[in-house]
Motif scaffolding. Structure first.
Motif, short mmCIF file in Angstrom:
data_model
loop_
_atom_site.label_atom_id
_atom_site.label_comp_id
_atom_site.label_asym_id
_atom_site.label_seq_id
_atom_site.Cartn_x
_atom_site.Cartn_y
_atom_site.Cartn_z
N GLY A 8 0.80 -1.22 0.00
CA GLY A 8 0.00 0.00 0.00
C GLY A 8 0.83 1.27 0.00
O GLY A 8 2.02 1.26 0.32
N GLY A 9 0.19 2.39 -0.35
CA GLY A 9 0.85 3.69 -0.30
C GLY A 9 1.00 4.18 1.13
O GLY A 9 0.48 3.57 2.07
N ALA A 10 1.70 5.31 1.28
CA ALA A 10 2.03 5.79 2.63
C ALA A 10 0.77 6.08 3.46
O ALA A 10 0.80 5.98 4.68
CB ALA A 10 2.87 7.05 2.53
N GLY A 11 -0.33 6.42 2.78
CA GLY A 11 -1.54 6.74 3.53
C GLY A 11 -2.49 5.58 3.65
O GLY A 11 -3.64 5.75 4.07
N SER A 12 -2.04 4.38 3.29
CA SER A 12 -2.96 3.23 3.32
C SER A 12 -3.11 2.70 4.75
O SER A 12 -2.42 3.13 5.66
CB SER A 12 -2.49 2.13 2.36
OG SER A 12 -1.20 1.69 2.71
N VAL A 13 -4.01 1.74 4.90
CA VAL A 13 -4.36 1.26 6.24
C VAL A 13 -3.30 0.32 6.80
O VAL A 13 -2.46 -0.19 6.08
CB VAL A 13 -5.72 0.52 6.21
CG1 VAL A 13 -6.83 1.48 5.81
CG2 VAL A 13 -5.66 -0.67 5.26
N ASP A 14 -3.41 0.10 8.11
CA ASP A 14 -2.41 -0.73 8.81
C ASP A 14 -2.69 -2.23 8.75
O ASP A 14 -1.81 -3.01 9.09
CB ASP A 14 -2.34 -0.31 10.29
CG ASP A 14 -1.34 0.81 10.51
OD1 ASP A 14 -0.58 1.12 9.58
OD2 ASP A 14 -1.32 1.36 11.63
N THR A 15 -3.92 -2.63 8.42
CA THR A 15 -4.24 -4.05 8.60
C THR A 15 -4.67 -4.80 7.34
O THR A 15 -5.54 -5.66 7.41
CB THR A 15 -5.35 -4.21 9.68
OG1 THR A 15 -6.48 -3.43 9.26
CG2 THR A 15 -4.90 -3.77 11.04
N PRO A 16 -4.06 -4.52 6.19
CA PRO A 16 -4.40 -5.39 5.05
C PRO A 16 -3.73 -6.75 5.24
O PRO A 16 -2.83 -6.88 6.07
CB PRO A 16 -3.77 -4.67 3.86
CG PRO A 16 -2.60 -3.95 4.44
CD PRO A 16 -3.01 -3.57 5.85
N ARG A 17 -4.16 -7.74 4.45
CA ARG A 17 -3.37 -8.99 4.43
C ARG A 17 -2.10 -8.66 3.66
O ARG A 17 -2.13 -8.42 2.46
CB ARG A 17 -4.14 -10.11 3.73
CG ARG A 17 -3.33 -11.39 3.60
CD ARG A 17 -4.08 -12.50 2.90
NE ARG A 17 -5.19 -13.02 3.69
CZ ARG A 17 -5.07 -13.85 4.73
NH1 ARG A 17 -3.88 -14.26 5.12
NH2 ARG A 17 -6.13 -14.27 5.39
N ASP A 18 -0.99 -8.58 4.35
CA ASP A 18 0.27 -8.22 3.69
C ASP A 18 1.44 -8.65 4.55
O ASP A 18 1.32 -8.78 5.78
CB ASP A 18 0.32 -6.69 3.48
CG ASP A 18 1.34 -6.27 2.42
OD1 ASP A 18 2.05 -7.15 1.89
OD2 ASP A 18 1.42 -5.06 2.13
#
Ligand code: HDE
Length: 708
Positions: free
Chosen positions: A137-147
């Motif tokens: 994700g980009g810098a402003g994306s969320v903290d809890t994706p599956r990643d």
């Protein structure tokens, strides 16, 4: 216009670091310190970047009250120009991250294996800066994706910076740096439509996977609960590649680095991770911040696996292949130290954003292996810093500068902050006695590896890298049945988001090699009429010994330390019950947060006001590890007609959390469709609730949702 008078005495009393614009430059600090407002004497005078005092920070310069703005307004122009340039390019991968300062302390010396002081001097606290990140994700994306999560540590050692730039998964998707841009392009948002953000569940990622069987092992990890960490504090970290340790005699030992969280490893469940993306975009960042602010300092053990070249030759895989791990059952872990993160950065941009990690930063005594992925990384990071941070002097930025002395003849360039003295900017020289010189005794030495007698130059993939499925199978089969079900369901979820049928089928074909029963489950979950045929495998798939150490669920620590419990209260709640529960939970290390329909709090039965940490509608149960509610029946009835309250219980139950809910909450439990089980207790049963809250109610899961 009254000019602000100067006050030397007030400036002298103020510590330089309290100045809002304090920088490394003493000259700058000194000048700004001259100017001090007379009224109150607390606020320094606002100035331009040139130190010119500003009289009006509200209005731009105009020839008449309603006239145009004048080009002459150098204060406005400077302010806007600086603002226009506030952003720098975000990292092409790992853009979203959170960092903290701390220290590393060695508890066990590796003197026999390395000369690196950071790994030989027991008890010395080496300062560190650690940055955790998501990848896609980009810098402003969320903290809890599956990643996958990045786990990068910069050790400021007395022999220069050592960057251990790892991930929370011990293997990687690809074997050769040549494929990294392709992998990253495939996983990031698709270039024509610019979505999905921070998600691997789309066609291009799975298309790449289906055509690159070497990804399969890491894909199994990515589909496991490892990519849904509960907290950055409950993640393991891995250096991934084999590195070398070099001792005083010049002997080399291979080493793999592991970080193990003191709180134990713990993950969320998928539905919870999804809902956290709405509940709190900054869930992990906030958790790390709050833990450090509360003095509950996150801590990890550093452990190593050490093995010789000869031992490695007998492994049933090639340790230079980064898609392979060295099972703990084969080479045990030795704990050699601990890392504590105890200080949140003063400024996110200056530190977390500008920190520049590079796996090539190693002190003497640590060296690289020939892992072809690592070899590519040794080039990439310095290269990317040049464009991200704007030039070759980024090592002078405070967060990147070594904390030991450093001297060389590198000069000039954009943003040069140093003012070198003297005539000599070359070596050798005879004009100045104090110029730096290379040192055979102290300097970095590369391990003199004997060539492996190969066939000569070529774009060659070693035969020993050919088996792509055996460790993927080993990882899958080492998991508990529930974890296997989570993986199968994750595969079904992700592939269901893939619109191209042949891609879905090709991936399931690869799964046949991993585990035929898994392929069947995923095929059924996708509604495929039959399991597609497996593609030819370069090597026969082997049944390697299983490694139960690779599980998460069984290894979760039975503790409430680092866990957060939400207690729902409303007007009329029994304050004594709340206090008893809260004290008991805090005594065993939990953080307790009060949630109430209004953030101002609720009036307890005895008339006292209990302030809340969060408003019910904005504090869903997803942000807690377990929940309790102390309500009157009247309030319970009233809240059972409130969606946020019903979801509070429904989600806590669905996310397998312990629930303490008394009679007053019965209407809510009914509205949420909760059939009480062993994890649903009365708030008076404090010890029972504490025991249940230390884990998830795993038995509940198969009754709640269909897992593939
Ligand atoms: Fe990275 N990686 N990477 N990577 N990586 C970057 O460097 C790269 C790889 C990792 O918090 C970039 O400064 C290549 C493996 C972390 O600032 C870039 C290859 C592992 C971070 C880069 C890899 C990592 C990065 C982007 C394959 C785990 C974030 C911005 C040859 C061991 C560090 C930057 C931070 C960041 C390149 C593979 C971990 C582009 C070419 C394997 C934790 O240089």
């Amino acid at each position: 216009m009254a000019r602000a008078p100067t006050s030397r005495s007030a400036a002298a009393k103020r510590s330089p670091s309290s100045h809002p614009s304090s920088t490394q430059s003493d000259t700058y600090r000194g000048n700004a310190g001259e100017l001090q407002q007379q009224a109150g004497g607390k606020h320094p005078v606002l100035t331009t970047q040139q130190g010119i005092p500003v009289a009006d920070n509200q209005n731009s310069l105009r020839p008449s009250p309603r006239g145009p703005t004048l080009l002459e307004d150098f204060i406005l122009r400077e302010k806007i120009t600086h603002f226009d340039h506030e952003r720098i390019p975000e990292r092409i991968v790992h853009a979203r991250g959170s960092g903290a300062h701390g220290f590393f302390e060695l508890t066990h010396s590796l003197r026999d294996f390395t000369t690196a002081r950071v790994l030989t001097e027991i008890g010395v606290q080496t300062p560190v800066f650690t940055r955790f990140s998501t990848v896609a994700g980009g810098a402003g994306s969320v903290d809890t994706p599956r990643d996958v999560r990045g786990f990068a540590v910069k050790f400021y050692t007395p022999e220069g910076n050592w960057d251990l730039v790892g991930n929370n998964i011990p293997v990687f998707f690809i074997q050769d740096a040549m494929k990294f841009p392709d992998l990253v392009h495939a996983v990031k948002m698709e270039p024509d439509r610019a979505f999905p953000q921070a998600a691997s569940a789309h066609d291009t990622f799975w298309d790449f996977v289906s055509l690159m069987p070497e990804t399969l092992h890491m894909v199994m990890w990515a589909m496991s609960d490892r990519t849904l960490p509960r907290s950055l504090r409950t993640m393991e970290g891995f250096g991934v590649h084999s590195f070398r340790l070099i001792n005083a005699a010049g002997d080399s030992t291979f080493v793999k680095f592991h970080w193990r969280p003191k709180l134990g490893i713990q993950s969320t469940v998928w539905d919870e991770a999804l809902k956290l993306q709405a509940a709190d975009n900054d869930f992990h960042r906030r958790d790390l911040f709050e833990a450090i602010e509360a003095g509950d300092f996150p801590e990890w053990e550093l452990a190593v696996q050490l093995f010789t070249e000869e031992e490695a030759e007998n492994f049933p895989f090639d340790h230079l292949d980064p898609t392979k791990l060295v099972p703990e059952e084969l080479v045990p872990l030795q704990v050699i130290g601990r890392m504590v993160l105890n200080r949140w950065p003063d400024n996110f941009f200056a530190e977390t954003e500008q920190v520049a990690f590079c796996p090539a930063n190693v002190p003497p005594g640590i060296d690289f292996s020939n892992d072809p992925l690592l070899q590519g990384r040794l080039f990439s990071y310095l290269d990317t810093q040049l464009s991200r941070l704007g030039g070759p002097n980024f090592a002078q930025i405070p967060i990147n500068a070594p904390k030991c002395p450093f001297h060389n003849m590198q000069r000039d360039g954009q943003m040069q902050m140093q003012v070198p003295k003297g005539r000599v900017n070359y070596e050798p020289s005879s004009l100045q006695a104090d110029t730096p010189r290379a040192s055979q005794a102290l300097g970095f030495r590369h391990f003199a590896q004997v060539d492996d007698g190969g066939v000569g130059k070529g774009r060659i993939r070693p035969e020993s890298f050919a088996d792509h499925y055996s460790q993927a199978r080993m990882f899958f089969r080492s998991q508990s049945p529930l974890e296997q079900a989570h993986m199968a369901s994750a595969l079904v979820f992700e592939l269901s988001k893939v619109g191209t049928p042949h891609v879905r089928e090709a991936v399931v074909g690869h799964l046949v090699h991993v585990d035929p029963a898994l392929a069947e489950r995923v095929a059924a979950g996708l509604g495929l009429p039959k399991v597609p045929p497996a593609p030819p495998a370069a090597e026969p798939v082997r049944d390697l010994p299983l490694s139960p150490q690779l599980r998460i669920i069984d290894r979760m620590k039975p503790t409430l330390q680092g866990r957060c419990i939400g207690i729902l209260v409303a007007d009329g709640s029994n304050g004594d019950t709340v206090t008893t529960l809260r004290k008991a939970l805090e005594k065993v290390g939990a953080t307790v947060k009060i949630v109430s329909p209004r953030v101002g709090g609720a009036t307890m039965r005895d008339g006292t006001l209990l302030p809340a940490h969060g408003q019910l509608a904005g504090t869903p149960s997803t942000v807690f590890d377990a929940v309790a509610s102390v309500l009157t029946s009247e309030m319970g009835e009233q809240l059972s007609r409130e969606a946020a309250a019903v979801d509070w219980f429904r989600d806590a139950f669905g996310h397998l959390k312990a629930i303490a809910a008394g009679k007053g909450s019965q209407a809510l439990l009914n509205a949420a469709g909760i059939e009480p089980d062993a994890g649903v207790l009365d708030p008076a049963n404090v010890q029972g609730f504490i025991a249940a809250a230390q884990t998830r109610q795993w038995d509940r899961e198969p009754k709640l949702r269909h897992l593939a």
